[in-house]
Design a protein around this motif. Sequence first.
Motif, short mmCIF file in Angstrom:
data_model
loop_
_atom_site.label_atom_id
_atom_site.label_comp_id
_atom_site.label_asym_id
_atom_site.label_seq_id
_atom_site.Cartn_x
_atom_site.Cartn_y
_atom_site.Cartn_z
N ARG A 194 -26.68 13.20 4.17
CA ARG A 194 -26.44 13.46 5.59
C ARG A 194 -27.58 12.90 6.45
O ARG A 194 -27.35 12.23 7.46
CB ARG A 194 -26.29 14.96 5.81
CG ARG A 194 -26.07 15.36 7.27
CD ARG A 194 -26.11 16.87 7.40
NE ARG A 194 -27.37 17.40 6.91
CZ ARG A 194 -27.51 18.63 6.38
NH1 ARG A 194 -26.47 19.42 6.28
NH2 ARG A 194 -28.69 19.04 5.96
N VAL A 223 -27.59 9.03 6.56
CA VAL A 223 -26.54 8.50 7.42
C VAL A 223 -26.94 8.64 8.89
O VAL A 223 -26.82 7.69 9.69
CB VAL A 223 -25.20 9.23 7.15
CG1 VAL A 223 -24.17 8.87 8.20
CG2 VAL A 223 -24.67 8.87 5.76
N TRP A 271 -27.67 5.62 11.45
CA TRP A 271 -26.80 5.52 12.63
C TRP A 271 -27.65 5.41 13.90
O TRP A 271 -27.38 4.57 14.77
CB TRP A 271 -25.88 6.73 12.71
CG TRP A 271 -25.05 6.74 13.96
CD1 TRP A 271 -25.29 7.46 15.08
CD2 TRP A 271 -23.90 5.95 14.23
NE1 TRP A 271 -24.34 7.19 16.03
CE2 TRP A 271 -23.47 6.27 15.54
CE3 TRP A 271 -23.17 5.03 13.49
CZ2 TRP A 271 -22.36 5.68 16.12
CZ3 TRP A 271 -22.06 4.45 14.07
CH2 TRP A 271 -21.67 4.77 15.36
N MET A 294 -23.08 1.21 15.04
CA MET A 294 -21.98 0.54 14.34
C MET A 294 -22.24 -0.97 14.35
O MET A 294 -22.56 -1.53 15.40
CB MET A 294 -20.65 0.86 15.03
CG MET A 294 -19.47 0.06 14.52
SD MET A 294 -19.08 0.38 12.79
CE MET A 294 -18.33 2.01 12.92
N THR A 324 -20.03 6.49 -2.35
CA THR A 324 -20.40 6.88 -0.99
C THR A 324 -21.49 7.94 -0.98
O THR A 324 -22.17 8.12 0.03
CB THR A 324 -19.19 7.44 -0.23
OG1 THR A 324 -18.82 8.71 -0.81
CG2 THR A 324 -18.02 6.49 -0.27
N GLY A 346 -21.04 10.44 1.89
CA GLY A 346 -21.33 10.07 3.27
C GLY A 346 -20.14 9.41 3.93
O GLY A 346 -19.11 10.05 4.16
N GLN A 347 -20.26 8.11 4.21
CA GLN A 347 -19.18 7.38 4.86
C GLN A 347 -18.56 6.37 3.89
O GLN A 347 -19.10 6.11 2.82
CB GLN A 347 -19.72 6.67 6.11
CG GLN A 347 -20.24 7.63 7.16
CD GLN A 347 -20.76 6.93 8.40
OE1 GLN A 347 -20.77 5.71 8.48
NE2 GLN A 347 -21.21 7.70 9.37
N ALA A 348 -17.43 5.82 4.28
CA ALA A 348 -16.64 4.99 3.38
C ALA A 348 -17.40 3.75 2.92
O ALA A 348 -17.92 2.98 3.72
CB ALA A 348 -15.34 4.57 4.07
N TYR A 381 -15.18 -3.00 9.11
CA TYR A 381 -15.88 -1.77 8.80
C TYR A 381 -16.52 -1.77 7.41
O TYR A 381 -17.04 -0.73 6.97
CB TYR A 381 -14.92 -0.58 8.92
CG TYR A 381 -14.27 -0.51 10.27
CD1 TYR A 381 -15.01 -0.12 11.39
CD2 TYR A 381 -12.93 -0.84 10.44
CE1 TYR A 381 -14.42 -0.06 12.64
CE2 TYR A 381 -12.34 -0.77 11.68
CZ TYR A 381 -13.08 -0.39 12.78
OH TYR A 381 -12.50 -0.34 14.03
N GLU A 426 -20.72 -0.70 6.73
CA GLU A 426 -21.42 -0.36 7.97
C GLU A 426 -22.79 0.21 7.59
O GLU A 426 -22.92 0.92 6.59
CB GLU A 426 -20.53 0.64 8.73
CG GLU A 426 -21.06 1.12 10.02
CD GLU A 426 -21.79 2.43 9.88
OE1 GLU A 426 -22.83 2.59 10.54
OE2 GLU A 426 -21.34 3.29 9.10
N ALA A 471 -23.26 3.83 6.47
CA ALA A 471 -22.56 4.12 5.22
C ALA A 471 -23.38 3.66 4.03
O ALA A 471 -23.47 4.35 3.01
CB ALA A 471 -21.19 3.44 5.23
#
Length: 452
Positions: free
Chosen positions: A80, A83, A87, A92, A297, A300-302, A324, A327, A330
């Motif tokens: 977490r 990520v 970010w 993005m 992952t 987390g994200q894809a 995507y 990213e 991710a």
Amino acid sequence: MTEVLAHPEVHTDLPGPRSRELLARRDKAFEGPLRNYINVPFVLGEKHGHVLTDVDGNSFADHVSAWGAAPYGAQPPSVRDAVATAWDRYGMEISQYLSSEPVITLAERLIDLAPAGITRVAPTVTGTEAVEGAVKLAREATGRPIILGFLGQYHGESTYLTATTSTDMPGNTSHYTQYVPGVILLPYPQRFRAPFHRGPGPHDDTLCLDYLREWILRYQVEPEQVAGVLIEPVAGEAGILAPSQAFWDGLTGLCREYGWKLLLDEVQTCMGRCGTVFAAERWGLQPDLLLVGKGVTGGGQAVAGVLGTEEMMANAHAHLGGTYAWEPAACAGALAGLDLLADGRILANAKSMEAIAHEELSPLIDELGQVGDVRAAGAWACLEFVTGAGSTVPDPAFQHAVHRAALRKGVFAISEDTKPLYRMQPALTMELELFRWSCRQVADAARQVSAR
């Protein structure tokens, strides 16, 4: 792996009043397949660690783990934080056009972890895209058109693959499937039931290789037309089927003999699910293309992708991925997940769950005629239900009744009312005491249904 202070409990009917209200709202808003809540009769309220709680306050041991995409529990703090930090730093970004350090580092780390010979990575968002990309790469590298696949595997939800090699049940694509050239399907190797045999095994799972050599290569396709073999090392949707070493030795021998490429779909099995970083390690496999997703992952994200050899990927022209794919945030989360996996205690925990599953569930085969087989591979277990002792006739109704009874006991696992397969897919970090308790609840649920 924290101490379990209290076991999950269910206090209301399922669905409870608040879940019933929300499910009714869902039925008005979503498409057909998402309007059926017979398998999951509640709505998630919150999830922490390895227990989820519905909006009515009922709690369940989580044996779905986001279909394997949450391998370290609900909110692994390091994933977490990684990520969120990435970010804030990168936002993005389309990594295939503008790269960043987490993207490059993740590729390097995956190559280092992969079986010998893997030197390259092609990013994708989903496992479905990874499979599609692997088919492209195999055909491009060999100049051959045919892919050999296996019945019962699951390779995603794209048009091409649901038409050919992905669907594990014919009902999944009824009324809209396409039938396309270029794929030949064989029975997936298993020892419980086998083509041309009545009754349960153990059967010799190399028989499907005899079928391939003596029938398919004699009557349907020349070996020199085959680009590669697309196979899951453990077939998850088909019920945690793990082929024998003899099968793998025979299959890889055919690949060497005829120049076929081995396309190993590890989207479900990678990153510790089967007790090793890659399931390939259980049999010493060295694939030409290795497909990853879900567990990579870290929760987390894809993130998904294709790993491959220099021959297969260094000079490839096939374009994979998209807007995507990988990213930066991710990738940062995936790297934090790999750091967790580097601690050998997590793999050891998964191997212990395999032993516990056999200890607690395998005795049901002799105790209850409806339990045809019990299979486990790392943090993955399956009970296959049949109509009676000595039968291989599937009994999905019995299975689904067991699932409903287990829900009442506070165990949430993977069940589909059209299948005889009940699958437990906990996080790799689930406390062993909670896993053993869950297995005992499932066993008691099976006994209750059998006694009706």
